[in-house]
Design a protein around this motif. Sequence first.
Motif, PDB file in Angstrom:
ATOM      1  N   ARG A 173     -11.195   9.563   8.328  1.00  0.00           N
ATOM      2  CA  ARG A 173     -10.391  10.787   8.339  1.00  0.00           C
ATOM      3  C   ARG A 173      -9.092  10.558   7.565  1.00  0.00           C
ATOM      4  N   ARG A 174      -8.695  11.564   6.777  1.00  0.00           N
ATOM      5  CA  ARG A 174      -7.570  11.407   5.863  1.00  0.00           C
ATOM      6  C   ARG A 174      -6.346  12.224   6.263  1.00  0.00           C
ATOM      7  N   GLU A 175      -6.189  12.431   7.510  1.00  0.00           N
ATOM      8  CA  GLU A 175      -5.046  13.181   8.007  1.00  0.00           C
ATOM      9  C   GLU A 175      -3.775  12.345   7.845  1.00  0.00           C
ATOM     10  N   LEU A 176      -2.732  12.944   7.300  1.00  0.00           N
ATOM     11  CA  LEU A 176      -1.480  12.230   7.097  1.00  0.00           C
ATOM     12  C   LEU A 176      -0.749  12.023   8.428  1.00  0.00           C
ATOM     13  N   LEU A 177      -0.049  10.897   8.516  1.00  0.00           N
ATOM     14  CA  LEU A 177       0.746  10.575   9.708  1.00  0.00           C
ATOM     15  C   LEU A 177       2.191  11.005   9.464  1.00  0.00           C
ATOM     16  N   PRO A 178       2.726  11.952  10.233  1.00  0.00           N
ATOM     17  CA  PRO A 178       4.089  12.434   9.977  1.00  0.00           C
ATOM     18  C   PRO A 178       5.135  11.321   9.955  1.00  0.00           C
ATOM     19  N   GLU A 179       5.039  10.374  10.893  1.00  0.00           N
ATOM     20  CA  GLU A 179       6.012   9.280  10.932  1.00  0.00           C
ATOM     21  C   GLU A 179       5.959   8.441   9.657  1.00  0.00           C
ATOM     22  N   PRO A 191       6.014   1.134   5.614  1.00  0.00           N
ATOM     23  CA  PRO A 191       6.087  -0.225   6.170  1.00  0.00           C
ATOM     24  C   PRO A 191       4.932  -0.540   7.122  1.00  0.00           C
ATOM     25  N   GLU A 192       4.556  -1.831   7.155  1.00  0.00           N
ATOM     26  CA  GLU A 192       3.545  -2.302   8.088  1.00  0.00           C
ATOM     27  C   GLU A 192       3.976  -2.032   9.536  1.00  0.00           C
ATOM     28  N   PRO A 193       3.014  -1.790  10.429  1.00  0.00           N
ATOM     29  CA  PRO A 193       1.562  -1.763  10.249  1.00  0.00           C
ATOM     30  C   PRO A 193       1.012  -0.379   9.914  1.00  0.00           C
ATOM     31  N   LYS A 194       1.881   0.601   9.712  1.00  0.00           N
ATOM     32  CA  LYS A 194       1.400   1.949   9.411  1.00  0.00           C
ATOM     33  C   LYS A 194       0.791   1.999   8.013  1.00  0.00           C
ATOM     34  N   ILE A 196      -0.166   5.602   5.325  1.00  0.00           N
ATOM     35  CA  ILE A 196       0.140   7.025   5.231  1.00  0.00           C
ATOM     36  C   ILE A 196      -0.842   7.854   6.063  1.00  0.00           C
ATOM     37  N   PHE A 197      -1.965   7.236   6.450  1.00  0.00           N
ATOM     38  CA  PHE A 197      -2.994   7.950   7.203  1.00  0.00           C
ATOM     39  C   PHE A 197      -2.883   7.660   8.701  1.00  0.00           C
ATOM     40  N   ARG A 198      -3.071   8.699   9.501  1.00  0.00           N
ATOM     41  CA  ARG A 198      -2.983   8.570  10.957  1.00  0.00           C
ATOM     42  C   ARG A 198      -3.991   7.566  11.503  1.00  0.00           C
ATOM     43  N   HIS A 199      -5.157   7.459  10.882  1.00  0.00           N
ATOM     44  CA  HIS A 199      -6.250   6.686  11.466  1.00  0.00           C
ATOM     45  C   HIS A 199      -6.516   5.356  10.761  1.00  0.00           C
ATOM     46  N   ALA A 200      -5.600   4.888   9.954  1.00  0.00           N
ATOM     47  CA  ALA A 200      -5.755   3.590   9.284  1.00  0.00           C
ATOM     48  C   ALA A 200      -4.494   2.765   9.480  1.00  0.00           C
ATOM     49  N   LEU A 201      -4.663   1.444   9.500  1.00  0.00           N
ATOM     50  CA  LEU A 201      -3.553   0.529   9.716  1.00  0.00           C
ATOM     51  C   LEU A 201      -3.589  -0.613   8.709  1.00  0.00           C
ATOM     52  N   PRO A 492       6.942  -7.440   2.169  1.00  0.00           N
ATOM     53  CA  PRO A 492       5.503  -7.111   2.140  1.00  0.00           C
ATOM     54  C   PRO A 492       5.208  -5.678   1.731  1.00  0.00           C
ATOM     55  N   GLY A 493       6.068  -4.728   2.142  1.00  0.00           N
ATOM     56  CA  GLY A 493       5.779  -3.324   1.909  1.00  0.00           C
ATOM     57  C   GLY A 493       6.003  -2.876   0.485  1.00  0.00           C
ATOM     58  N   ASP A 494       6.957  -3.502  -0.197  1.00  0.00           N
ATOM     59  CA  ASP A 494       7.295  -3.103  -1.561  1.00  0.00           C
ATOM     60  C   ASP A 494       6.968  -4.209  -2.558  1.00  0.00           C
ATOM     61  N   ILE A 495       7.711  -5.313  -2.523  1.00  0.00           N
ATOM     62  CA  ILE A 495       7.599  -6.339  -3.560  1.00  0.00           C
ATOM     63  C   ILE A 495       6.186  -6.887  -3.678  1.00  0.00           C
ATOM     64  N   LEU A 496       5.616  -7.350  -2.574  1.00  0.00           N
ATOM     65  CA  LEU A 496       4.301  -7.989  -2.637  1.00  0.00           C
ATOM     66  C   LEU A 496       3.184  -6.981  -2.864  1.00  0.00           C
TER      67      LEU A 496
END
Length: 644
Positions: A173-179, A191-194, A196-201, A492-496
Amino acid sequence: MCGIVGLVDTKAMRDVDGKLLHRMNESQFHRGPDEGGTHLEPGVGLGHRRLSIIDLSSGQQPLFNEDHSVVVVFNGEIYNFQALAEELTRLGHRFRTHSDTEVIVHAWEQWGERCVERFRGMFAFGLWDRNTSTFFMARDRLGIKPLYYAVLDDGMLIFGSELKTLLAHPRMRRELLPEAVEDYFAYGYVPEPKTIFRHALKLSPGHTLTIRRGMPIPQPREYWDVAFKPHAPMDEQEAATALRERVHEAVSSHMLAEVPLGAFLSGGVDSSAVVSAMASLSKEPVNTCSISFDDAKFDESRYAQEVAERYGTRHHVEQVATNDFALVDKLAALYDEPFADSSAIPTYRVCELARKRVTVALSGDGGDENLAGYRRYRWHMMEERLRSRLPLSARKPIFGLMGNLYPKADWAPRVLRAKSTFESLARDSVEAYFHTVSLLGDKLRRKLFSANFRRDLQGYEACQVLRDHAAKAQTDDALSMVQYLDMKTYLPGDILTKVDRASMAHALEVRVPLLDHELVEWISGLPSSLKLKGAEGKYIFKKSLEGDLPHDILYRDKMGFAVPIGQWFRGPLRDVLRRTLLGPTLASTGIFDMAFVAEMIEMHQSGRRDFTAPLWSLLMFESFLRQTLAGAGDPDEGWYRRVA
């Protein structure tokens, strides 16, 4: 360097669709164009794309133990695999290959979940143990290698090296996560562990996840963190000598390869230090790669040339035009979720150049986080000294009022931007640092988002990401704290992430010796006064290199990989920007106040304000929506669903 993918039934032993596994695996073909392999058994499917680096003839994956009861797919490099193989052989394990991958299956048999504590390297892997019906996945300590996963409604766990592998599954499911949307517009990445998708980590750096079939899925377990354990007292010269030796040892461990190897050379301190160490350790001239810009304001190739000449490297340079905006749309397809670091453009180009010459390149990434190289650390410590003189209860009303009254001056040098300083002094240390690193500040994000979307956030603010990490930090030192926050988020979220996607788009392996975890641990124990001394960041690192590099390399101002985005928006991308941001894609989400978007465009293009960061963030978000999500998902659900 490879791509991994898999499907694991966490509830039963239902058959896995082999064609689907193949499609998921082929979606990351670019990560490993040399070979591909899959393994299927009841309830389990594992896939791998290989970029051959070590043991070219027999390192194929998925790879098994002796009786085929344990199987692994692995992305990365275990630099101490030879010593581990010798130890495991003495303990009775039999090896069929000379690859680092095989060490993982035997280490799992010997040490179980704690096997990761023995690995020195960059890694992400998924392992299935049939005897115990256990699936185990792990990510390296600093997050050099990526690992995404999701648990579907039917109990099937899917994982892969990039989000696109998960998106290839029709039930994802590709629903966006508001947070995550809020986080993106604050940090410029999710940023980890989120995701952009509600159902993926994302599996966070330094974490493992162990799933036993038929049992509830637990939370990931952290197996490593930066401890900031102080060393025994040493003087400045002792520290400099020890640091230089440890950097050389880390670089040496990262030079193992059976394919052409080289280095990125920007002419900055970190990449120059890595090249210097490589030259001292190599019998052959080092292959180095740089890009130059056709605008002197952005070009530092002359410094790279100076280092190349000093060490007699085989130096390769290609010029990139400062109007190189052809990649704008391509970036969204590379990153699979919105990513607003514009230096991804020159990073993509330097990886493209390097791959023409080598298969493995060493980089200097991590030096700024480890050794306090960012200018923002200097400003933060200056503000900390002021904050320490008054309690927050006094600072907040005084400096808050001054911040509101003082005019905004984006155009001015930082020292003259008193509004920003006043606002920082009105905050606690973590919130102040968040204010410093935010791409869009709190007030700007509130203006950007629609009233409905702000309600859907239910009070969530992106600063919470830093607060959660700060609560776990094993240090009370102000400088170490913000370094720690960057190691957990920006690094991890940007540089790597930027380097991984840009390099793997060209099937290039990039190694980061300054992020060797043993080196990171040792550096963390140095006093902050040796990292940032007065206004000099990386103080002890530069001292350790004074015999290796020229003074103008060590002590010049930091440039970074800048591109003139703001000028593009007033010039060649003027009409594209307006047409794209005011088109149907962003408006259809309901997330944004489109009148304010139009206002920002007008003010930026007229020269009255500089809205480069928010406009670029919006452009990349629109491209993500249009390319990654177009025609996808449940039509009754859409990309973004309001909170009930």
